[in-house]
Design an enzyme around this catalytic site. Sequence first.
Site, PDB file in Angstrom:
ATOM      1  N   HIS A 261     -32.695  58.901 -50.195  1.00  0.00           N
ATOM      2  CA  HIS A 261     -31.914  60.107 -49.877  1.00  0.00           C
ATOM      3  C   HIS A 261     -32.764  61.015 -49.006  1.00  0.00           C
ATOM      4  O   HIS A 261     -33.976  61.117 -49.207  1.00  0.00           O
ATOM      5  CB  HIS A 261     -31.527  60.838 -51.170  1.00  0.00           C
ATOM      6  N   ASP A 317     -24.473  56.996 -54.729  1.00  0.00           N
ATOM      7  CA  ASP A 317     -23.596  55.917 -54.289  1.00  0.00           C
ATOM      8  C   ASP A 317     -23.996  54.553 -54.840  1.00  0.00           C
ATOM      9  O   ASP A 317     -23.224  53.604 -54.752  1.00  0.00           O
ATOM     10  CB  ASP A 317     -23.573  55.840 -52.760  1.00  0.00           C
TER      11      ASP A 317
HETATM   12  N1  COA Z   1     -33.615  50.642 -47.533  1.00  0.00           N
HETATM   13  C1  COA Z   1     -34.721  50.285 -46.848  1.00  0.00           C
HETATM   14  N2  COA Z   1     -35.655  51.180 -46.465  1.00  0.00           N
HETATM   15  C2  COA Z   1     -35.439  52.459 -46.765  1.00  0.00           C
HETATM   16  C3  COA Z   1     -34.314  52.897 -47.470  1.00  0.00           C
HETATM   17  C4  COA Z   1     -33.372  51.930 -47.868  1.00  0.00           C
HETATM   18  N3  COA Z   1     -32.284  52.257 -48.535  1.00  0.00           N
HETATM   19  N4  COA Z   1     -34.382  54.230 -47.643  1.00  0.00           N
HETATM   20  C5  COA Z   1     -35.492  54.628 -47.041  1.00  0.00           C
HETATM   21  N5  COA Z   1     -36.143  53.568 -46.501  1.00  0.00           N
HETATM   22  C6  COA Z   1     -37.370  53.601 -45.753  1.00  0.00           C
HETATM   23  C7  COA Z   1     -37.144  54.376 -44.457  1.00  0.00           C
HETATM   24  O1  COA Z   1     -36.683  53.529 -43.426  1.00  0.00           O
HETATM   25  C8  COA Z   1     -38.518  54.885 -44.176  1.00  0.00           C
HETATM   26  O2  COA Z   1     -39.285  53.833 -43.639  1.00  0.00           O
HETATM   27  P1  COA Z   1     -40.432  54.107 -42.542  1.00  0.00           P
HETATM   28  O3  COA Z   1     -41.411  54.991 -43.223  1.00  0.00           O
HETATM   29  O4  COA Z   1     -40.952  52.747 -42.222  1.00  0.00           O
HETATM   30  O5  COA Z   1     -39.729  54.770 -41.401  1.00  0.00           O
HETATM   31  C9  COA Z   1     -39.039  55.188 -45.551  1.00  0.00           C
HETATM   32  O6  COA Z   1     -38.324  54.346 -46.454  1.00  0.00           O
HETATM   33  C10 COA Z   1     -38.911  56.613 -46.020  1.00  0.00           C
HETATM   34  O7  COA Z   1     -37.573  57.011 -45.851  1.00  0.00           O
HETATM   35  P2  COA Z   1     -37.133  58.497 -46.172  1.00  0.00           P
HETATM   36  O8  COA Z   1     -37.784  59.436 -45.204  1.00  0.00           O
HETATM   37  O9  COA Z   1     -37.346  58.748 -47.610  1.00  0.00           O
HETATM   38  O10 COA Z   1     -35.583  58.431 -45.926  1.00  0.00           O
HETATM   39  P3  COA Z   1     -34.762  58.970 -44.680  1.00  0.00           P
HETATM   40  O11 COA Z   1     -34.602  60.430 -44.795  1.00  0.00           O
HETATM   41  O12 COA Z   1     -35.303  58.418 -43.417  1.00  0.00           O
HETATM   42  O13 COA Z   1     -33.355  58.266 -44.918  1.00  0.00           O
HETATM   43  C11 COA Z   1     -31.344  57.695 -45.981  1.00  0.00           C
HETATM   44  C12 COA Z   1     -32.503  58.674 -45.950  1.00  0.00           C
HETATM   45  C13 COA Z   1     -30.350  58.119 -47.058  1.00  0.00           C
HETATM   46  C14 COA Z   1     -30.611  57.743 -44.618  1.00  0.00           C
HETATM   47  C15 COA Z   1     -31.880  56.301 -46.262  1.00  0.00           C
HETATM   48  O14 COA Z   1     -32.544  56.310 -47.503  1.00  0.00           O
HETATM   49  C16 COA Z   1     -30.793  55.233 -46.229  1.00  0.00           C
HETATM   50  O15 COA Z   1     -30.380  54.801 -45.160  1.00  0.00           O
HETATM   51  N6  COA Z   1     -30.308  54.801 -47.431  1.00  0.00           N
HETATM   52  C17 COA Z   1     -29.254  53.807 -47.487  1.00  0.00           C
HETATM   53  C18 COA Z   1     -27.903  54.400 -47.137  1.00  0.00           C
HETATM   54  C19 COA Z   1     -27.334  55.232 -48.243  1.00  0.00           C
HETATM   55  O16 COA Z   1     -27.378  54.878 -49.403  1.00  0.00           O
HETATM   56  N7  COA Z   1     -26.762  56.397 -47.853  1.00  0.00           N
HETATM   57  C20 COA Z   1     -26.148  57.316 -48.777  1.00  0.00           C
HETATM   58  C21 COA Z   1     -26.972  58.525 -48.928  1.00  0.00           C
HETATM   59  S1  COA Z   1     -26.323  59.585 -50.195  1.00  0.00           S
END
Ligand code: COA
Length: 381
Positions: A261, A317
């Site tokens: 998130h 979700d």
């Molecule tokens: N699957 C794989 N890798 C993930 C991930 C996931 N669900 N969530 C985070 N990561 C990775 C990111 O790509 C990032 O990698 P990097 O350091 O190599 O760039 C790292 O973990 C840290 O991510 P973070 O900064 O905590 O998250 P974010 O703000 O970039 O992204 C989301 C947040 C929600 C967009 C992301 O977690 C995601 O796409 N989740 C899946 C979609 C989802 O469930 N969306 C509903 C949200 S309520």
Amino acid sequence: MSDTKYAKGLEGVIAGESRICKVDGEQGRLYYFGYRIKDLAANATFEEVTYLLLYGELPTVSELKDFSIRMRKSRELKEPILQMIKSFPRDSHPMELLQSTINFLSGYIDHKIEHSPTCNCRQTLHQIAQIPPVVAAFHRFRNGLDYVPPRDDLSHGANFLWQLKGVEPDKDDAEIMDKCLILHAEHSFNASTFTARVVASTLSTCYCSISAAIGSLFGSLHGGANEKVMAMVNDIGDEDNAGPWVEKALAEKRKVMGMGHRVYKAEDPRAVIMEGFLGRLSEKSGESSDLKVLKEVEKVFREKMEKKGKPIYPNVDFFSGAVYSQLGIPSNLFTPIFAVARASGWLAHILEQRSDNRIFRPKALYTGDVELPWPVLEERK
Ligand code: COA
């Protein structure tokens, strides 16, 4: 120079003041008007939470009674609206229908003073009360079923299940549906809520604000994650396949849906509650394969990410799609259910925006040309 404040996607930018909701991502806490989500989910009904969101304080017994009666009286859809839903293209997404119907409904409403912040939406509660019947009716019509009229002896969540399936839900299902709506009712300046506030800031109607918010929620980066989680669960099939599936997804740099998130860097408190609902429903139905797959995905994913120094937790979700499936709801209704719940939050934000309004008008960081010489049409290449 204000252009130096540019942040893509407005990340980290404070775009307004609000008393409605606090998301404490560090502690993993969520508050509606100061009340913790776990207390609201444990003790309140969706109608009570809607009152809280719209009035900023919890109702007394008589206030809640009056409010619930008012909300339940607003459920019935007029015949022209049912006709409109019937004639909508059957293969369209329910979110497209929902967005169109909100504006159609608007034509039947006395907005008091058109385009005025003094409209009577807090009194009529139409957008909140009528979204569930609209979603249910469209689902039934395109499956060759008749409209099921609303019942005013059922809670918001229970009535939705009743109008969707034509069968009264048992106490457990009714309670869980209503509480799922509480968990999704509000989440501060997310994309759809911000959209609603921007439209409200022009002094447009509540209906225009909410239909715009529905359009914003429709996008897969916002409302569609739980549908994708269920597609993942179906793809994995068995808990034994979960580990290799996650490893392959991460190796291919694919996102594991429902994990992580932008704001929560600790547990998403809504996910914890949602997991409890899934446990209850799985035990009741004797069907726990989705839960097992999800728990295995979570275990393997978190181990892998922790090894990389990235603690990432399930978001709301991750479990909600499996909960809705257990309640007999098809996956194309998951995002509309989000709208059913979030309508209360949207309306709260629209009213708050109007109470101290300034039209939103940010600047763009212009990256194009200026002062180009005018080319004569015939000489252009
Ligand atoms: N699957 C794989 N890798 C993930 C991930 C996931 N669900 N969530 C985070 N990561 C990775 C990111 O790509 C990032 O990698 P990097 O350091 O190599 O760039 C790292 O973990 C840290 O991510 P973070 O900064 O905590 O998250 P974010 O703000 O970039 O992204 C989301 C947040 C929600 C967009 C992301 O977690 C995601 O796409 N989740 C899946 C979609 C989802 O469930 N969306 C509903 C949200 S309520």
